[in-house]
Design an enzyme around this catalytic site. Structure first.
Site, PDB file in Angstrom:
ATOM      1  N   HIS A 184      23.527 -12.072  99.217  1.00  0.00           N
ATOM      2  CA  HIS A 184      22.424 -12.994  99.487  1.00  0.00           C
ATOM      3  C   HIS A 184      22.393 -13.984  98.322  1.00  0.00           C
ATOM      4  O   HIS A 184      21.354 -14.193  97.681  1.00  0.00           O
ATOM      5  CB  HIS A 184      21.100 -12.249  99.658  1.00  0.00           C
ATOM      6  CG  HIS A 184      21.059 -11.440 100.922  1.00  0.00           C
ATOM      7  ND1 HIS A 184      20.762 -11.994 102.145  1.00  0.00           N
ATOM      8  CD2 HIS A 184      21.336 -10.130 101.171  1.00  0.00           C
ATOM      9  CE1 HIS A 184      20.828 -11.052 103.084  1.00  0.00           C
ATOM     10  NE2 HIS A 184      21.189  -9.913 102.521  1.00  0.00           N
ATOM     11  N   HIS A 194      25.503   0.958 103.438  1.00  0.00           N
ATOM     12  CA  HIS A 194      24.515  -0.096 103.703  1.00  0.00           C
ATOM     13  C   HIS A 194      23.860   0.177 105.061  1.00  0.00           C
ATOM     14  O   HIS A 194      24.369  -0.220 106.100  1.00  0.00           O
ATOM     15  CB  HIS A 194      25.257  -1.446 103.694  1.00  0.00           C
ATOM     16  CG  HIS A 194      24.358  -2.637 103.666  1.00  0.00           C
ATOM     17  ND1 HIS A 194      24.659  -3.774 102.959  1.00  0.00           N
ATOM     18  CD2 HIS A 194      23.168  -2.888 104.264  1.00  0.00           C
ATOM     19  CE1 HIS A 194      23.704  -4.674 103.118  1.00  0.00           C
ATOM     20  NE2 HIS A 194      22.784  -4.155 103.907  1.00  0.00           N
ATOM     21  N   HIS A 231      28.084  -7.433 102.253  1.00  0.00           N
ATOM     22  CA  HIS A 231      28.549  -7.993 103.542  1.00  0.00           C
ATOM     23  C   HIS A 231      29.234  -9.366 103.387  1.00  0.00           C
ATOM     24  O   HIS A 231      28.676 -10.402 103.692  1.00  0.00           O
ATOM     25  CB  HIS A 231      27.486  -8.008 104.635  1.00  0.00           C
ATOM     26  CG  HIS A 231      26.080  -8.386 104.250  1.00  0.00           C
ATOM     27  ND1 HIS A 231      25.750  -9.520 103.566  1.00  0.00           N
ATOM     28  CD2 HIS A 231      24.915  -7.761 104.500  1.00  0.00           C
ATOM     29  CE1 HIS A 231      24.440  -9.577 103.421  1.00  0.00           C
ATOM     30  NE2 HIS A 231      23.913  -8.513 103.971  1.00  0.00           N
ATOM     31  N   ASP A 265      25.349  -2.084 108.043  1.00  0.00           N
ATOM     32  CA  ASP A 265      24.118  -2.873 107.896  1.00  0.00           C
ATOM     33  C   ASP A 265      23.173  -2.581 109.065  1.00  0.00           C
ATOM     34  O   ASP A 265      22.440  -3.453 109.519  1.00  0.00           O
ATOM     35  CB  ASP A 265      24.430  -4.377 107.792  1.00  0.00           C
ATOM     36  CG  ASP A 265      23.283  -5.179 107.186  1.00  0.00           C
ATOM     37  OD1 ASP A 265      22.301  -4.575 106.700  1.00  0.00           O
ATOM     38  OD2 ASP A 265      23.351  -6.423 107.225  1.00  0.00           O
ATOM     39  N   ARG A 308      37.537 -27.089  97.727  1.00  0.00           N
ATOM     40  CA  ARG A 308      37.137 -27.675  96.434  1.00  0.00           C
ATOM     41  C   ARG A 308      35.979 -26.912  95.814  1.00  0.00           C
ATOM     42  O   ARG A 308      35.511 -27.255  94.731  1.00  0.00           O
ATOM     43  CB  ARG A 308      36.735 -29.134  96.613  1.00  0.00           C
ATOM     44  CG  ARG A 308      37.911 -30.030  96.885  1.00  0.00           C
ATOM     45  CD  ARG A 308      37.520 -31.504  96.770  1.00  0.00           C
ATOM     46  NE  ARG A 308      38.523 -32.292  97.459  1.00  0.00           N
ATOM     47  CZ  ARG A 308      38.488 -32.601  98.751  1.00  0.00           C
ATOM     48  NH1 ARG A 308      37.459 -32.216  99.500  1.00  0.00           N
ATOM     49  NH2 ARG A 308      39.460 -33.291  99.299  1.00  0.00           N
ATOM     50  N   GLU A 337      18.682  -3.613  98.412  1.00  0.00           N
ATOM     51  CA  GLU A 337      19.132  -4.949  98.827  1.00  0.00           C
ATOM     52  C   GLU A 337      17.973  -5.917  98.638  1.00  0.00           C
ATOM     53  O   GLU A 337      17.087  -6.008  99.474  1.00  0.00           O
ATOM     54  CB  GLU A 337      19.604  -4.925 100.294  1.00  0.00           C
ATOM     55  CG  GLU A 337      20.280  -6.214 100.714  1.00  0.00           C
ATOM     56  CD  GLU A 337      20.740  -6.197 102.163  1.00  0.00           C
ATOM     57  OE1 GLU A 337      20.204  -5.397 102.956  1.00  0.00           O
ATOM     58  OE2 GLU A 337      21.631  -6.987 102.509  1.00  0.00           O
ATOM     59  N   LEU A 366      21.065 -13.370 113.132  1.00  0.00           N
ATOM     60  CA  LEU A 366      21.360 -11.943 113.104  1.00  0.00           C
ATOM     61  C   LEU A 366      20.391 -11.238 112.150  1.00  0.00           C
ATOM     62  O   LEU A 366      20.127 -11.731 111.055  1.00  0.00           O
ATOM     63  CB  LEU A 366      22.805 -11.705 112.659  1.00  0.00           C
ATOM     64  CG  LEU A 366      23.869 -12.085 113.692  1.00  0.00           C
ATOM     65  CD1 LEU A 366      25.249 -12.126 113.048  1.00  0.00           C
ATOM     66  CD2 LEU A 366      23.864 -11.143 114.883  1.00  0.00           C
TER      67      LEU A 366
HETATM   68 ZN   LIG Z   1      21.343  -5.244 104.844  1.00  0.00          ZN
END
Ligand SMILES: [Zn+2]
Length: 400
Positions: free
Chosen positions: A199, A63, A220, A278, A231, A133, A313
């Site tokens: 994602h 990645h 990630h 990443d 729950r 991605e 980030l």
């Molecule tokens: Zn990425």
């Protein structure tokens, strides 16, 4: 010509072996020979004196978006080559070019450039293909992915937009809970492309359905995914619990608290966790360096990549050697190397060829200095790529 690397130790497949010489011939490791350090005096070129170091398999980053001021999304094979040539310094010997959520023509250009860099025989870390991605992700968990280019999952759209470039894809990150997500999961799995859930806002139950349709990987872990609650165990809980999924983790102690990374390893076992960087354009660049994530401004700040607008980030600015160091602090070097080399190799189906020092494997390896906690040399196919030791005059460039 065959040569030997006399290692203080070698660590592979989770174990450590002291005083071994790796015999390298025609780009492969062909044997290990034990040696007696008390009797071994002179080591002559082309053999390599690595008695102070630990040999580890070269790391594989599944990645990676860019680095050193270059972005894979430039769509220029030269950008990918430039990154590949710098990565060896950080112990990476193979990687997946990772296009992100963007207009289709930009994604196409990136994959085309990756194909060219993969097949042109250029130097540096090996390009193993692409990890796409997006753009089939959940806007609720977009993270740093540009939301304006997110698309609903669609087999037809993927086929129309990418055509034969689909064959360059090794991993696709998508959100299976969206309409069309399961169908796309099934379609990709049938083509042998790894479906990575990421994602994504998937619940636990939705994640199980995606696993049934062939999803085998998680992007990630903990970042940009519906979090674990007792729950609502959700996607993160399914990643922790279900053996079918390999779990990426960005072990920079910033995207993931070291205790959360350790919990992940404890729950899944060290065989199913994969360190990824990443990394973005900001990798290897100084604080204050500004770059763009497809039209959104980002900056390197205290070693992290952050979005200017939100402060969130923006991928990372770290290199795999940092992931190795951080994970080794918790797990020890032998297990950390599994996460950074053996596990990503096995995920892609290269378990006997890459990510291991077993005889028969490619001689892609690094020499780790346990005192300085850094990589001193990197070899690909038995050829020295990078050395911190040249000034010490110890080293012989090896050739095959
Ligand atoms: Zn990425």
């Amino acid at each position: 010509m065959a040569f030997r690397i006399y290692c203080g130790a070698l660590a592979t497949d989770g174990r450590r072996y002291n005083h071994r010489a790796l015999v390298v011939d025609k780009g492969r490791i062909i044997a290990w020979e034990p040696y007696d350090p008390a009797r071994l005096t002179a080591i002559e070129p082309p053999d390599v004196d690595a008695r102070a170091y630990v040999a580890l398999p070269g790391m594989i980053d599944l990645h990676l978006h860019g680095g050193f001021g270059r972005d894979m999304m430039e769509g220029d094979p030269e950008a990918i080559r430039a990154v590949a040539q710098r990565l060896v310094q950080y112990g990476v010997t193979a990687f997946l070019v990772t296009p992100l959520t963007a207009p289709w023509d930009a994604i196409r250009n990136c994959i085309r450039a990756a194909r060219e860099a993969r097949t042109d025989g250029s130097t540096g870390a090996r390009v193993l293909g692409c990890h796409l991605e997006g753009p089939f992700i959940n806007p609720k968990r977009a993270g740093a992915q540009p939301p304006e280019y997110i698309r609903p999952p669609s087999v037809q759209e993927l086929e129309t937009e990418l055509g034969d470039l689909i064959s360059e894809l090794r991993i696709v990150t998508l959100a299976p809970e969206l309409e069309g997500g399961l169908e796309l999961t099934q379609y990709l799995a049938q083509q042998g492309i790894i479906v990575s859930i990421g994602h994504s806002d998937a619940t636990y139950e939705q994640t199980l359905r995606a696993i049934d349709c062939g999803a085998r990987h998680a992007t990630h872990t903990f970042n940009a995914m519906r979090p674990f609650q007792h729950r609502d165990p959700s996607l993160a809980g399914a990643v922790l619990l279900r053996d079918e999924l390999n779990a990426e983790v960005i072990w920079d102690n910033l995207h993931t608290h070291p205790a959360a990374a350790q919990l992940l390893v404890k729950a899944k076992g060290a065989e199913r966790v994969i360190c990824v960087s990443d990394g973005t354009t900001g990798v290897g660049m100084p604080d204050g360096y500004a770059f763009e994530l497809w039209g959104h401004r980002a900056v390197v700040q205290n070693g992290a990549a952050r979005m200017v607008e939100t402060g969130g980030l923006a991928g990372s600015a770290i290199t795999m050697d940092a992931c190795l160091r951080n994970s080794a602090e918790t797990l020890g070097l032998e297990i950390a190397s599994l996460l950074c080399a053996a596990n990503p190799a096995r995920a892609l189906g290269y378990g006997d060829e890459l990510g291991t020092l077993r005889p028969g494997a490619h001689a892609d390896l690094i020499l780790w200095n346990p005192d300085a906690q850094r990589i001193e040399q990197t070899y690909i196919e038995g050829v020295l790529q990078n050395s911190n030791l040249e000034t010490a005059g110890i080293i012989t460039p090896a050739t095959n």
